[in-house]
Design an enzyme around this catalytic site. Structure first.
Site, PDB file in Angstrom:
ATOM      1  N   SER A 148      28.431  37.855  38.223  1.00  9.36           N
ATOM      2  CA  SER A 148      29.298  37.256  39.235  1.00  9.36           C
ATOM      3  C   SER A 148      28.440  36.690  40.360  1.00  9.36           C
ATOM      4  O   SER A 148      27.729  37.432  41.048  1.00  9.36           O
ATOM      5  CB  SER A 148      30.252  38.313  39.795  1.00  9.36           C
ATOM      6  OG  SER A 148      30.755  37.862  41.036  1.00  9.36           O
ATOM      7  N   HIS A 164      30.177  34.020  36.011  1.00 10.40           N
ATOM      8  CA  HIS A 164      31.497  34.322  36.574  1.00 10.40           C
ATOM      9  C   HIS A 164      31.541  33.856  38.036  1.00 10.40           C
ATOM     10  O   HIS A 164      30.727  34.282  38.859  1.00 10.40           O
ATOM     11  CB  HIS A 164      31.698  35.838  36.472  1.00 10.40           C
ATOM     12  CG  HIS A 164      33.032  36.347  36.896  1.00 10.40           C
ATOM     13  ND1 HIS A 164      34.094  36.510  36.022  1.00 10.40           N
ATOM     14  CD2 HIS A 164      33.489  36.775  38.107  1.00 10.40           C
ATOM     15  CE1 HIS A 164      35.126  37.008  36.674  1.00 10.40           C
ATOM     16  NE2 HIS A 164      34.793  37.175  37.945  1.00 10.40           N
ATOM     17  N   ASP A 220      33.774  33.874  41.350  1.00  8.90           N
ATOM     18  CA  ASP A 220      34.910  34.481  42.036  1.00  8.90           C
ATOM     19  C   ASP A 220      35.367  33.537  43.138  1.00  8.90           C
ATOM     20  O   ASP A 220      34.683  33.374  44.153  1.00  8.90           O
ATOM     21  CB  ASP A 220      34.499  35.830  42.635  1.00  8.90           C
ATOM     22  CG  ASP A 220      34.383  36.902  41.565  1.00  8.90           C
ATOM     23  OD1 ASP A 220      35.358  37.091  40.818  1.00  8.90           O
ATOM     24  OD2 ASP A 220      33.317  37.529  41.458  1.00  8.90           O
ATOM     25  N   MET A 236      37.775  32.779  46.069  1.00  9.22           N
ATOM     26  CA  MET A 236      38.667  33.476  47.014  1.00  9.22           C
ATOM     27  C   MET A 236      38.990  32.531  48.165  1.00  9.22           C
ATOM     28  O   MET A 236      38.088  31.859  48.681  1.00  9.22           O
ATOM     29  CB  MET A 236      37.976  34.727  47.558  1.00  9.22           C
ATOM     30  CG  MET A 236      37.500  35.682  46.464  1.00  9.22           C
ATOM     31  SD  MET A 236      36.770  37.174  47.178  1.00  9.22           S
ATOM     32  CE  MET A 236      36.212  38.032  45.698  1.00  9.22           C
ATOM     33  N   HIS A 281      37.388  32.695  38.140  1.00 10.03           N
ATOM     34  CA  HIS A 281      38.370  33.740  38.431  1.00 10.03           C
ATOM     35  C   HIS A 281      39.049  33.367  39.734  1.00 10.03           C
ATOM     36  O   HIS A 281      38.459  33.503  40.806  1.00 10.03           O
ATOM     37  CB  HIS A 281      37.613  35.083  38.515  1.00 10.03           C
ATOM     38  CG  HIS A 281      38.471  36.242  38.880  1.00 10.03           C
ATOM     39  ND1 HIS A 281      37.949  37.486  39.185  1.00 10.03           N
ATOM     40  CD2 HIS A 281      39.823  36.363  38.991  1.00 10.03           C
ATOM     41  CE1 HIS A 281      38.947  38.321  39.462  1.00 10.03           C
ATOM     42  NE2 HIS A 281      40.080  37.662  39.357  1.00 10.03           N
ATOM     43  N   MET A 341      41.221  33.824  42.687  1.00  9.17           N
ATOM     44  CA  MET A 341      41.921  34.778  43.550  1.00  9.17           C
ATOM     45  C   MET A 341      42.429  33.992  44.751  1.00  9.17           C
ATOM     46  O   MET A 341      41.888  34.077  45.863  1.00  9.17           O
ATOM     47  CB  MET A 341      40.961  35.910  43.973  1.00  9.17           C
ATOM     48  CG  MET A 341      40.694  36.887  42.835  1.00  9.17           C
ATOM     49  SD  MET A 341      39.269  37.945  43.130  1.00  9.17           S
ATOM     50  CE  MET A 341      37.966  36.862  42.559  1.00  9.17           C
ATOM     51  N   MET A 358      41.039  44.232  35.909  1.00 11.95           N
ATOM     52  CA  MET A 358      40.390  44.500  37.200  1.00 11.95           C
ATOM     53  C   MET A 358      40.201  46.016  37.321  1.00 11.95           C
ATOM     54  O   MET A 358      41.183  46.758  37.391  1.00 11.95           O
ATOM     55  CB  MET A 358      41.235  43.974  38.365  1.00 11.95           C
ATOM     56  CG  MET A 358      41.409  42.458  38.404  1.00 11.95           C
ATOM     57  SD  MET A 358      39.864  41.550  38.438  1.00 11.95           S
ATOM     58  CE  MET A 358      39.170  42.113  39.984  1.00 11.95           C
ATOM     59  N   ASP A 372      36.209  43.886  35.059  1.00 13.79           N
ATOM     60  CA  ASP A 372      35.640  43.290  36.276  1.00 13.79           C
ATOM     61  C   ASP A 372      35.753  44.265  37.436  1.00 13.79           C
ATOM     62  O   ASP A 372      36.856  44.575  37.894  1.00 13.79           O
ATOM     63  CB  ASP A 372      36.395  41.990  36.596  1.00 13.79           C
ATOM     64  CG  ASP A 372      35.787  41.227  37.762  1.00 13.79           C
ATOM     65  OD1 ASP A 372      34.735  41.654  38.293  1.00 13.79           O
ATOM     66  OD2 ASP A 372      36.366  40.188  38.141  1.00 13.79           O
TER      67      ASP A 372
HETATM   68  C1  DX5 Z   1      36.143  41.360  42.748  1.00 18.30           C
HETATM   69  C2  DX5 Z   1      35.503  40.336  41.862  1.00 18.30           C
HETATM   70  C3  DX5 Z   1      34.386  40.832  41.033  1.00 18.30           C
HETATM   71  C4  DX5 Z   1      33.188  41.326  41.798  1.00 18.30           C
HETATM   72  C5  DX5 Z   1      32.451  42.321  40.949  1.00 18.30           C
HETATM   73  O1  DX5 Z   1      37.207  40.764  43.394  1.00 18.30           O
HETATM   74  O2  DX5 Z   1      36.481  39.831  40.965  1.00 18.30           O
HETATM   75  O3  DX5 Z   1      33.991  39.848  40.095  1.00 18.30           O
HETATM   76  O4  DX5 Z   1      32.315  40.298  42.155  1.00 18.30           O
HETATM   77  O5  DX5 Z   1      31.437  42.902  41.706  1.00 18.30           O
HETATM   78  P1  DX5 Z   1      30.883  44.369  41.386  1.00 18.30           P
HETATM   79  O6  DX5 Z   1      30.296  44.310  39.989  1.00 18.30           O
HETATM   80  O7  DX5 Z   1      29.865  44.612  42.448  1.00 18.30           O
HETATM   81  O8  DX5 Z   1      32.052  45.309  41.446  1.00 18.30           O
HETATM   82 ZN    ZN Z   2      35.848  38.424  39.333  1.00 18.73          ZN
END
Ligand code: DX5
Ligand code: ZN
Length: 215
Positions: free
Chosen positions: A10, A35, A37, A39, A68, A70, A139, A174
């Site tokens: 990620s 990956h 993320d 947000m 991903h 969010m 998740m 994840d």
């Molecule tokens: C959380 C994200 C994850 C996060 C994982 O909202 O979707 O992808 O980056 O990070 P670790 O592996 O540190 O939990």
């Molecule tokens: Zn993620």
């Protein structure tokens, strides 16, 4: 173990001042996919990457990009991230007014489609979308940040999914992944994992990825 686990670093946990170098470093260390993320400061508190950032990094690597989302109203963003070079786009059902339509929108753009299940979200939400799904992202932390504690309560969900999903649909996990937590997920049917702080917080990416692969 039947087939090797798919490892998806990620970029959220990468050094933000050196994103491109970090991506190349995890690629040469043996990452399978990248990956992203995304947000928006609404669905979750943090604000991370936009489609321009993803598109800029698309030129650096042939590795598949997993986006991903969010964000509030993911439908608004799907086309941008598809054009930015995403290969798989994952949405949270809570944010989709018409989940089935949203997944079809992703597939019509010739991308793979995924549903991300929050810790409190039951598996039933996927029941009538199975024919359009490529990945279910379980998740194992609440969405919003890296470095959180793995939630053992989600292991049962992985087992349930393993029973109901036809084999082409992959189960990814994840959040809070390290060799100890990943082993429990693989035993229950996960075939891919996201790794953030465990990988990027380590001093040798190759050794760390191997530790995850050689469970
Ligand atoms: C959380 C994200 C994850 C996060 C994982 O909202 O979707 O992808 O980056 O990070 P670790 O592996 O540190 O939990
Ligand atoms: Zn993620």
């Amino acid at each position: 173990m039947s087939s090797p686990i798919i490892i998806c670093p990620s970029m959220l946990s990468a050094d933000p001042t050196r994103l491109g170098q970090e991506l190349l470093a995890v690629e040469s260390a043996g990452a399978d996919r990248i990956h992203w993320d995304i947000m928006d400061g609404n669905y979750v508190e943090a604000i991370t990457f936009g489609s321009r950032t993803v598109a800029a990094h698309r030129k650096l690597t042939p590795l598949p990009f997993d986006v991903h989302l969010m964000v509030d109203n993911p439908d608004r963003h799907i086309e941008n991230f598809a054009n930015a070079g995403a290969n798989l786009i994952m949405v949270h059902p809570e944010m989709c007014k018409h989940l089935h339509r949203t997944l079809h929108k992703i597939k019509n753009l010739e991308k793979k489609a995924g549903i991300a299940l929050n810790p409190a979200t039951p598996v039933e939400v996927i029941s009538y979308c199975i024919e359009v799904l490529d990945v279910v992202l379980v998740m194992t932390v609440n969405p919003g940040s890296s470095g959180q504690e793995f939630l053992d309560s989600q292991l049962k969900k992985i087992s349930t999914l393993q029973k109901i999903l036809p084999p082409p649909i992959k189960i990814y996990v994840d959040g809070g992944i390290n060799p100890r937590t990943l082993k429990k997920c693989i035993e229950r049917g996960a075939s891919g994992c996201v790794t953030g702080s465990f990988l990027f917080g380590s001093s040798n990416y190759t050794d760390t990825l191997n530790a995850l692969k050689n469970i």
